[in-house]
Each structure stands twice: as structure tokens, then as C-alpha cells.
Design an enzyme around this catalytic site. Structure first.
Site, PDB file in Angstrom:
ATOM      1  N   ASP A 313      12.413  23.665 -12.725  1.00 12.78           N
ATOM      2  CA  ASP A 313      13.426  22.953 -13.481  1.00 12.78           C
ATOM      3  C   ASP A 313      13.684  21.608 -12.805  1.00 12.78           C
ATOM      4  OD1 ASP A 313      14.297  24.845 -11.490  1.00 12.78           O
ATOM      5  OD2 ASP A 313      16.372  24.573 -12.116  1.00 12.78           O
ATOM      6  N   GLU A 522      13.587  20.066   0.972  1.00  5.96           N
ATOM      7  CA  GLU A 522      13.320  20.981  -0.135  1.00  5.96           C
ATOM      8  C   GLU A 522      12.011  20.643  -0.845  1.00  5.96           C
ATOM      9  OE1 GLU A 522      15.721  19.669  -3.282  1.00  5.96           O
ATOM     10  OE2 GLU A 522      15.733  21.564  -4.378  1.00  5.96           O
TER      11      GLU A 522
END
Ligand SMILES: OC[C@H]1O[C@H](O[C@H]2O[C@H](CO)[C@@H](O)[C@H](O)[C@H]2O)[C@H](O)[C@@H](O)[C@@H]1O
Length: 569
Positions: A313, A522
Site C-alpha cells: 500500500d 523501513e
């Protein structure tokens, strides 16, 4: 597409309290945006706030929308009625953490690489937590869900457990010899299956409407591989069967007929939700404000939540028009990676069933995995491109005589890293037939080499820069690991070399960014060594569970010789 919108909740009585709290927190989120302004605003922060009083008192005291509350009023309100986001998780020193575990990374000879690996290993202590007892005592005050064991979170705004992130957390914990913590991480997910019927996207009440890429069986397998603990497998086994049923249910299963008239069953992502995601409600509402009709807004919200189930996403992969997020159509796509993971789940279940003495179930799942193998080859494989391609379903509900009719031009010919993820199955065939034989794997590798995805600092997610985080130029740890591990076990010297090259680039970029910023990120920008990633709907995060896990796994799988340069070259 069939949609069931009611989210699943554990206990019927909890549902009301959970939604009353979420409703209040979303109102707080909306008012906070008005009071504090969009600069640096993260909507998730507000749905993570634990109540320090009861919901009714806090709701009654919320400053009215007109006139918009001032910053000072809002800050005073938050301080009075809520605890800090994340304060409902407490620190938990993992007892199996050893600053320098015996037998740690035996093939890492470089002193710089080893010193850094030990720092990454030490990050488990920062990311390990326990859910505070207050959460079980007063669940109506927390969106955080209680979990029985110690948790390891991704980091920063991701203060709770995430499903697919946990796979690489577990891989890293196993490298760190933290077997008990790894088991607890997995058993928390087993508890979620026992409670909700599937593994939630994350351990928050606002994630109960969807799952994430299903890797629970892989976690169980790897923990079993490292510990030989059959009791652990026995404990998880019923939940794996339950999870498999979740992915086989009408919501996720897609029947599709090939050109020879054979009907195959494959799976898709589909959330049970048609409202804004609570953690990003202000963002989703803003996007949907371009749409007038309520039914169309609900369709968009449903697609947004279903995309979050994919873990990717957001990405042009799920959009009909890559520049327009309102064209998300994830439930109309049969994804390559999801079916790869479910195939793996079926194989794993077959192996576990045998291990626990349930031969009938073993046979049943072996059969299911063979059927999915044939389905993937028939529906998703493209022999011209030598890649597996996502398949677009028709939107007009053209599901005749028990299945959609396969059409060659419905395969999505755009290049995404996910097109190569079935290679990963080469690393996990445990005696059974390889998913792709040596010759086919070689052709897939050649196709990867000319795809344009292989960049200076790793594998790009796609070739299109949309400013979405699961697109170019971002590279993500899980994707590097799945593909490199697959290549490593593909059976040719050339594939091993390419796997090592990908791992080397990835380790170097993680190292350089760590040295420059003091943190693991991340995601990374694969265009340049040492550059962290960007784009998407929230500020780039650090910590970071899966990046740490992948670096440790790469160092274990490939080693790092004494004189090999660890900095960018
Ligand atoms: O808050 C927005 C979205 O954030 C999560 O997605 C991203 O972070 C996860 C944790 O690292 C990761 O699993 C996912 O692949 C990322 O895209 C969350 O999972 C979404 O549901 C959420 O809407």
C-alpha cells in the site's frame, strides 16, 4: 466481486465498545488536523491514543468543531483525556538476548560488518515490548489488542505487531539465536487466528477487517527448522488450517477457467471494509472528496482497505491509471505473490500434517498445492516475458458457469518485482518437486536481469515513479530477500552470483544509511547506495523490524569475508 463489509471481532460485546472508541478517536483526528494543520500531521497517532478516562467523558469534553479548536485547546484536551500513543506497550527485555551470541554469523569475517551486525542485533531490545496489563483490564480504552507473549514491533509509528513484517523479524531473531522470542512472536499470531479466525493486518482494533500477505506457516516452518520443536508445530497446526480456510473463503477465492475448459482456484486480496481506514481517515476522506456518489466512495474505501491487505500500500500495481489513486482496483486482480504464499502455506501444512501424524490432511494439502501450482502456471505464467504476471479480472462480474474465462490480454504486462517472487519457492521445496525447474529458473533470471528492476542499491519495486511508496525508486527489504533467496537456490552458479550481488548491494545501502543517520530504515531508494526511501502517505519510518531481519539473514546466508568492503563502492 463478493463483499462482506462487517469487520470480524472476537467477542460480540466488544464490538460496540471498540467502534465507540474508534468513532471518538476519528473525531479527535479530524479536529486535531483542523487545530494543528497538515504540516507533519500523522492521522495514525490519534487512533493509537489510549483513553485515560471513559469514552463518554472524553467525548463530551471534545472541543466543538465550530469555531475550529486552537492548538493550545487541542493539546490541553489530549493531555487531559489520553495517554501517549504507544504508552500501552511496555518495555520487555527479552531474556534470550545475548549481546554477543555464541555462533553468531560464523561466515562474517569483516570486523566492520560484524560490529555493525551486532548493533543491528541489539536493536531487538529496542523493538521488543509487552502489551501493558491495562489493555486486557480495560480493552474499551485501547485500540491496541492484547497479545499473550512478548511482541517485536517494526518501529516508530508502527507501534504494534504487523503480520507479514513478523516473518522477517522471526528470520532475524533466529539469526540472533533468540528462539524463545521468535516462538512468542509466532504464537501471538496464532492467538490472533484463534481469536479472529485469521491473522490481522496488525494488532489493533482498526485492523480487524483485513489480513496481510500470509506467511504464518513459513514462520512456523523456520522456527521448527531452527529448534526441532514438534510441540510448537502441534500448537500452531490447527490455526494454520483455520487460516487456510480464511484465504479459501468466497471473499478471497477466484475460480477461473483456462482455454482448455479447466477451472482453477486462485486467491485475491479483499478486505471486509468500505469506510475510510481509521488510521488514515483524513487522507482517505480527502481522496474520496473527488467523488460525489456515496456508493462510489464506499467502493473506493473498499479498494483502499483491500490494497492495505496486500502489504503493497500503495502502488501503481493496483491502479487502472497509475496517476490516479481513485482507480485502485485490487479486488479485481489475482496477485502473483499472494498465490505464491498460499502455495507455500499448502506445502507447509502438508509437511506439518505428516509430522504430527495426520496423513490424510497431508495428502489433501499436497493435492491442493499441486492444483495451485498448475493454476499459477496456467493463469499467471507468461512464457513470452518469462515472468509470472498479475491477472486482471473483468469488472462487469462476468463469472459465468462457475468461473471467469481466462484471456491472455488480461495478464498485466507491466514489470513489478512481484513478478519474480515465485522464485522464492525454489528455496523451500524440502524434497518435493521444485516449483520452477533449473531451466525455467534460468530463463526467469535472464528476464529479471533485463527487466530494469536491478538498480545500484537493490531491486526496485516497479519501473514507474508515482510517488507511492510501493513503486520506483523504493526498494523494500522483504522483496530483496524473497528474490535473492530464491535465486540462491535456483540451481545455477550464475543465479547464486546474482543473489549474492543483490544481497551485497542491499547490505551496503543499509550499512551506509545506518552510518549516516544512526538508524535502520523501513525502505530504501535503490538508485543510490546509502539513500533511504520516500513517497507515500506517511513520513519514512525507522527502527526497523524487517530491514534488520533481512540484513541479518543476508549476512548469515551469504557471509561477509574479511576484506570485502562494507561501505558504498
Ligand atoms: O498507516 C498506513 C498503512 O501502514 C501500514 O502499511 C505499511 O507499513 C506496514 C508495517 O511496516 C507494512 O506491513 C506495509 O507493507 C506498509 O505498506 C499498514 O500495514 C496499513 O494497513 C496502513 O493502512
Amino acid at each position: 466481486a463478493t463483499t462482506q463489509m462487517a469487520p470480524t471481532t472476537a467477542v460480540a460485546g466488544d464490538e460496540g465498545a471498540a467502534s465507540a472508541l474508534l468513532e471518538l478517536l476519528q473525531r479527535v483526528q479530524t479536529e486535531a488536523l483542523r487545530a494543528l494543520g497538515p504540516e507533519g500531521f500523522d492521522p495514525k497517532l490519534y487512533v493509537d491514543l489510549p483513553l485515560s478516562t471513559d469514552e463518554r467523558t472524553a467525548a463530551a469534553a471534545l472541543p466543538p468543531p465550530e469555531p475550529a479548536p486552537s492548538r493550545a485547546e487541542m493539546e490541553a484536551y489530549l493531555a487531559r483525556y489520553f495517554g501517549k500513543a504507544g504508552s500501552d506497550l511496555v518495555e520487555a527485555d527479552p531474556p534470550d538476548f545475548d549481546p554477543e551470541p555464541t555462533g553468531f554469523l560464523p561466515r562474517v569475517g569483516s570486523p566492520e560488518a560484524r560490529a555493525w551486525a551486532l548493533e543491528v542485533h541489539a536493536l531487538w531490545k529496542d523493538l521488543a515490548r509487552r502489551v501493558a496489563p491495562a489493555v486486557s483490564e480495560r480493552p474499551e480504552r485501547h485500540t491496541l489488542l492484547p497479545l499473550p507473549g512478548r511482541v517485536v514491533v517494526p518501529g516508530s509509528r508502527f507501534r504494534e505487531v504487523y503480520y507479514w513484517d513478523s516473518y522477517w523479524v522471526v528470520r532475524g531473531l533466529l539469526v540472533s539465536k533468540m528462539y524463545d522470542t521468535a516462538k512468542e512472536v509466532v504464537l501471538n499470531l496464532v492467538y490472533l487466528v484463534e481469536t479472529y479466525g485469521f491473522v490481522l493486518n496488525g494488532a489493533r482494533s482498526y485492523y480487524t477487517n483485513r489480513s496481510q500477505p500470509p506467511l504464518l506457516s513459513s514462520m512456523v516452518l523456520d522456527v521448527y527448522g531452527a529448534t526441532g520443536d514438534v510441540e510448537f508445530v502441534r500448537r500452531a497446526f490447527p490455526s494454520l488450517l483455520k487460516e487456510h480456510s480464511f484465504w479459501m473463503s468466497e471473499v478471497h477465492n477466484v475460480p477461473i477457467r483456462d482455454n482448455h475448459g479447466q477451472v482453477h482456484n486462485l486467491s485475491r486480496y479483499q478486505a471486509r471494509w468500505n469506510k475510510p481506514r481509521p488510521e488514515s481517515a483524513t487522507i482517505d476522506e480527502e481522496l474520496a472528496s473527488k467523488i460525489n456518489c456515496i456508493a462510489d466512495k464506499e467502493k473506493l474505501y473498499h479498494q483502499i482497505a483491500s490494497t492495505a491487505e496486500s502489504g503493497w500500500d500503495f502502488s501503481s500495481r493496483w491502479m487502472r491509471n497509475s496517476t490516479d489513486m481513485t482507480t485502485l482496483a485490487t479486488t479485481y486482480i489475482i496477485p502473483v505473490d499472494l498465490n505464491t504464499f498460499i502455495f507455500k502455506m499448502e506445502r507447509d501444512i502438508a509437511a506439518f500434517a505428516k509430522l504430527v501424524g495426520d496423513n490424510a490432511t497431508s495428502e489433501e494439502f499436497l493435492k491442493a498445492s499441486k492444483a495451485r501450482h498448475i493454476a499459477i502456471d496456467s493463469i499467471l505464467w507468461n512464457s513470452e516475458m518469462e515472468q509470472w504476471l498479475d491477472y486482471w479480472l473483468p469488472t462487469d462480474g462476468d463469472c459465468q458457469q462457475g468461473g471467469y474465462q481466462w484471456k491472455s490480454d488480461s495478464q498485466n504486462r507491466k514489470i513489478f518485482a512481484s513478478n519474480f517472487i515465485p522464485l522464492w519457492l525454489n528455496a523451500h521445496h524440502s524434497g518435493s518437486v521444485q516449483f520452477a525447474d533449473a531451466a525455467k529458473s534460468k530463463r526467469v533470471m535472464a528476464s529479471l536481469q533485463k527487466s530494469g528492476l536491478l538498480c545500484a542499491a537493490g531491486i526496485a519495486t516497479s519501473l514507474t515513479n508515482t510517488s507511492q511508496q510501493w513503486d520506483f525508486p523504493n526498494g523494500w527489504a522483504p522483496v530483496q530477500h524473497l528474490i535473492a533467496e530464491g535465486l540462491l537456490h535456483s540451481g545455477s552458479e550464475e543465479a547464486i552470483k546474482l543473489a549474492e550481488d543483490i544481497a551485497t548491494r542491499w547490505v551496503r545501502t543499509n550499512y551506509a544509511a545506518y552510518k549516516a543517520t544512526g538508524a535502520m530504515h523501513e525502505k530504501y531508494d535503490v538508485e543510490a547506495c546509502g539513500k533511504s526511501g520516500g513517497g507515500g502517505e506517511y513520513k519514512p519510518q525507522t527502527g526497523f523490524g524487517w530491514s534488520n531481519g533481512v540484513v541479518l539473514s543476508f549476512l548469515e546466508e551469504f557471509g561477509w569475508p574479511e576484506h570485502k568492503e562494507i561501505g558504498c563502492t
